[in-house]
Enzyme design. Sequence first.
Site, PDB file in Angstrom:
ATOM      1  CB  CYS A 137      -3.317  13.071 -13.563  1.00 48.81           C
ATOM      2  SG  CYS A 137      -2.412  14.621 -13.376  1.00 48.81           S
ATOM      3  CB  CYS A 140      -3.533  15.076 -10.396  1.00 52.21           C
ATOM      4  SG  CYS A 140      -3.705  15.788 -12.044  1.00 52.21           S
ATOM      5  CG  ASP A 141      -4.326  11.765  -8.358  1.00 52.03           C
ATOM      6  OD1 ASP A 141      -4.775  12.777  -7.796  1.00 52.03           O
ATOM      7  OD2 ASP A 141      -4.916  11.174  -9.281  1.00 52.03           O
TER       8      ASP A 141
END
Length: 317
Positions: A137, A140-141
């Site tokens: 993701c 997300c990261d």
Amino acid sequence: MPAKPEIHETIILGSGPAGLTAAIYAARSRCCPLLIHGGQPGGQLTTTTVIDNFPGFSQGIDGPQLMKEMEEQARRFGTRFVEGIVTRVELKKAPFKVWVDKEKFFCQTLIVATGAVPKMLGLANEWELYGRGVSVCATCDAFFYRDKEVVVVGGGDTAMEEAVFLTRFARQVTVVHRRDTLRATLPLQELARRNPKITFRWNALVEAILGDREQGVQGVRIRDRESGATEELACDGLFIAIGHTPNTSLFAGQLDMDSEGYLVTGKGTETNVPGVFAAGDVQDPDFRQAITAAGSGCMAALQAERYLETLPQEESP
């Protein structure tokens, strides 16, 4: 005369952000929903480290800790939990039937929040390094890879979206694709090809991830599918973007699904079966965020409550 079985007003399948949020809302509005944990209690977030984009945690929070807090909150409002994996459901008519091994439960409404699992490469240490340089993701990261070099595996829409998003932070993004053409839609292909930070390695496979739990990802070894030659490519992160598999096999032939197996929802979280609702990644192939899953879990609980208000007195199974 056998005892009349208990009919739960709401049963929730899954204990990720969608399921636990549904439990919190359902427990606060009515008495004692039943939540069945499933095969991965806490969902995908239990395999992540720091989550920086969930509202309310200015310093971030570990995925397992966030899920523990959500479960404790659901328990505080009266949610009952069952440890186990659902092996069968029957949704032809209410009350719906849910089996956990040989034990059978009945409910008037069912919230399906069984999630989806990322498709991985099948490499020996990919789960060991998950959250330590291996990610599925970018949203997300990506923040953690500012001015670093990363590799994206895949050639579809998701891979191109991930690669382009990563260029906002990373110094260099290398897309490794097993074919010599992309499967992504033309606008996404063009967007990625025009980006000066993105380079492509065609007809190539990632056959090993270099690194360990202490140091994280240090690089990957890629193999040319045509020549068989291998090469080590230094990088700080590996983003696997080859798709997800929704956990919907239980509902085949009972709930409508799209071509990829995701549950189809109409208004809000309604499925094609009245009284059955779907929330989170099990019906969301696009966003797959903890906060969107939680939001749809809230919606499912509210819609289940409204549905229950329309029902006559509960019937015997």
